[in-house]
Design an enzyme around this catalytic site. Structure first.
Site, PDB file in Angstrom:
ATOM      1  N   ARG A 147       0.705  -1.375   0.364  1.00  0.00           N
ATOM      2  CA  ARG A 147      -0.065   0.088  -0.095  1.00  0.00           C
ATOM      3  C   ARG A 147       1.095   1.131  -0.194  1.00  0.00           C
ATOM      4  NH1 ARG A 147      -2.550  -3.638   2.837  1.00  0.00           N
ATOM      5  NH2 ARG A 147      -4.157  -4.607   2.870  1.00  0.00           N
ATOM      6  N   HIS A 203      -0.685  -2.483  -4.654  1.00  0.00           N
ATOM      7  CA  HIS A 203       0.104  -3.791  -5.129  1.00  0.00           C
ATOM      8  C   HIS A 203      -0.352  -2.844  -6.711  1.00  0.00           C
ATOM      9  CE1 HIS A 203       0.338  -6.758  -2.220  1.00  0.00           C
ATOM     10  NE2 HIS A 203      -1.121  -6.933  -2.010  1.00  0.00           N
ATOM     11  N   HIS A 234       2.091 -13.377  -4.534  1.00  0.00           N
ATOM     12  CA  HIS A 234       1.547 -13.335  -3.793  1.00  0.00           C
ATOM     13  C   HIS A 234       0.676 -14.991  -3.852  1.00  0.00           C
ATOM     14  CE1 HIS A 234      -2.359 -11.484  -1.459  1.00  0.00           C
ATOM     15  NE2 HIS A 234      -1.400 -10.413  -1.210  1.00  0.00           N
ATOM     16  N   TYR A 278      -0.308 -18.157  -2.087  1.00  0.00           N
ATOM     17  CA  TYR A 278      -1.095 -18.341  -0.888  1.00  0.00           C
ATOM     18  C   TYR A 278      -0.584 -19.618  -0.637  1.00  0.00           C
ATOM     19  CZ  TYR A 278      -4.348 -14.192  -0.997  1.00  0.00           C
ATOM     20  OH  TYR A 278      -5.263 -13.198  -0.676  1.00  0.00           O
ATOM     21  N   ASP A 305      -0.626  -8.745   9.238  1.00  0.00           N
ATOM     22  CA  ASP A 305      -0.376  -8.692   7.311  1.00  0.00           C
ATOM     23  C   ASP A 305       0.275  -7.263   7.196  1.00  0.00           C
ATOM     24  OD1 ASP A 305      -1.399  -7.634   4.345  1.00  0.00           O
ATOM     25  OD2 ASP A 305      -2.398  -6.975   4.856  1.00  0.00           O
ATOM     26  N   GLU A 336       4.729 -12.610   1.152  1.00  0.00           N
ATOM     27  CA  GLU A 336       4.920 -11.284   0.325  1.00  0.00           C
ATOM     28  C   GLU A 336       7.151 -11.023   0.277  1.00  0.00           C
ATOM     29  OE1 GLU A 336       2.293  -9.345  -0.319  1.00  0.00           O
ATOM     30  OE2 GLU A 336       1.394 -10.633   0.878  1.00  0.00           O
TER      31      GLU A 336
END
Length: 349
Positions: free
Chosen positions: A79, A104, A178, A180, A251, A312
């Site tokens: 961000r 992103h 990104h 998962y 996060d 990440e």
């Protein structure tokens, strides 16, 4: 070793899906659209091969991809506060695609790019080179940026991502992937009981908009202390304010103790799978899918909170506003190279 290619056909477009298969049967599958990784198939301790990443059941979902599943992220991962930054007294305004902020790279970031693909096979490895030119002004960023991302799979069950880029103007760049991960295989369980170790003594504080404040917090005596293997759910219900702002999880950007050689280890006791992450990026965002949209159809079940964890590896976009962090600015003509290696191992009984 083998490279397999199929055509994914949608209503108004199509793209290639490529699988890289090594001599051990490890498979990494990705698409030319967004460089999106849809499969990493590796064995458990009993030899059962399963997908250990999350993927949508319907490829149409990747056209919007609200969770950024498996995608290449850029120009700037993370961000950017206020969707703006300043270089040499000039302010650049970006697409504000998450409230007042840029997330992103914007709505048409690298996760929505159709990459050019060239595959290769060598003695003990195979892979694909993905290339793209991001033109000056795209999403508001300065400079023409030439990007080359290489996916390589070798016979040591390693998946290597090389990021190379050069710009003709000073510009911020930090790329990541990104994907998962859920090492249980086929997402049989949430990640609550899976364990993680990160070589980091501190992480970046977030405000209520998930924007880094620039303040580095020591992990000691917090639910962010992953210097030893610890269960991921230790922060899911913790009363610590930083877990609360992330909707009951993580996060957050962890700054590696060695900014030129960072590492993390993930372990799933039930399957015996171990993932080792090594990188020359200065840090890693650990995201435990706390805000992953629920109810989306995956290849195995539906999305839910804590269904996977993203690791990440990247620089932090907060460095554009806080000088105490490693810079993500790329000088004109400067050839940059970042690399992350994902090694899959098996823990025996």
């Amino acid at each position: 070793m083998e490279i397999k290619t199929i055509q994914i056909k949608l209503q108004d477009r199509s793209w290639e899906q490529i699988s890289l298969v090594n001599d051990n049967g490890m498979v990494v599958t990705f698409m030319e659209f967004g460089g999106i990784i849809t499969e990493i198939i590796v064995p458990d301790r009993d030899g059962k091969k399963e997908n250990v990443v999350l993927a949508y059941k319907d490829p149409e979902q990747y056209l919007t991809n609200p969770g950024y599943l498996g995608a290449l992220i850029g120009r700037v991962a993370g961000r950017v506060q206020g969707a703006a930054f300043e270089i040499e007294d000039k302010v650049y305004h970006l697409d504000a695609n998450e409230g007042d902020n840029n997330l992103h790279g914007g709505e048409t970031g690298f996760h929505h790019v159709l990459w050019n693909i060239d595959t290769f096979v060598r003695d003990s490895e195979l892979g694909a080179k993905l290339t793209y030119r991001s033109k000056a002004g795209e999403e508001g960023f300065p400079g023409n940026l030439d990007v080359e991302v290489t996916y390589t799979v070798n016979n040591n069950n390693q998946f290597v991502i090389d990021y190379r880029y050069v710009s003709d103007q000073k510009t911020p760049v930090t790329l990541t992937n990104h994907t998962y991960f859920n090492l249980s295989g086929a997402a049989k369980h949430t990640i609550h009981n899976q364990e993680l170790k990160i070589d980091s003594n501190c992480f970046l504080e977030l405000d209520n908009q998930l924007i880094p404040t620039g303040r580095l917090i020591e992990v000691e005596d917090t639910s962010f202390d992953f210097r030893k293997l610890s269960r991921l759910d230790r922060g899911f219900h913790y009363d610590y304010f930083q877990n609360k702002v992330a909707n009951g999880g993580y996060d957050h950007y962890f700054l590696f103790n060695d900014e030129k050689h960072g590492s993390a280890v993930m372990r799933d006791e039930s399957s015996g799978r171990i993932l080792i992450v090594e990188t020359n990026q200065p840090g890693v965002v650990m995201y435990t899918s706390n805000n992953l949209p629920e109810g989306l159809e995956l290849t195995e079940g539906k999305t839910d909170k804590y269904f996977g964890v993203c690791l990440e590896t990247q620089g932090s976009p907060a460095s554009l506003h806080h000088a105490n962090l490693p810079s993500i600015l790329c000088e004109a003509g400067e050839k940059m190279h970042k690399q992350t290696t994902f090694t899959f191992e098996i823990e025996k009984h």
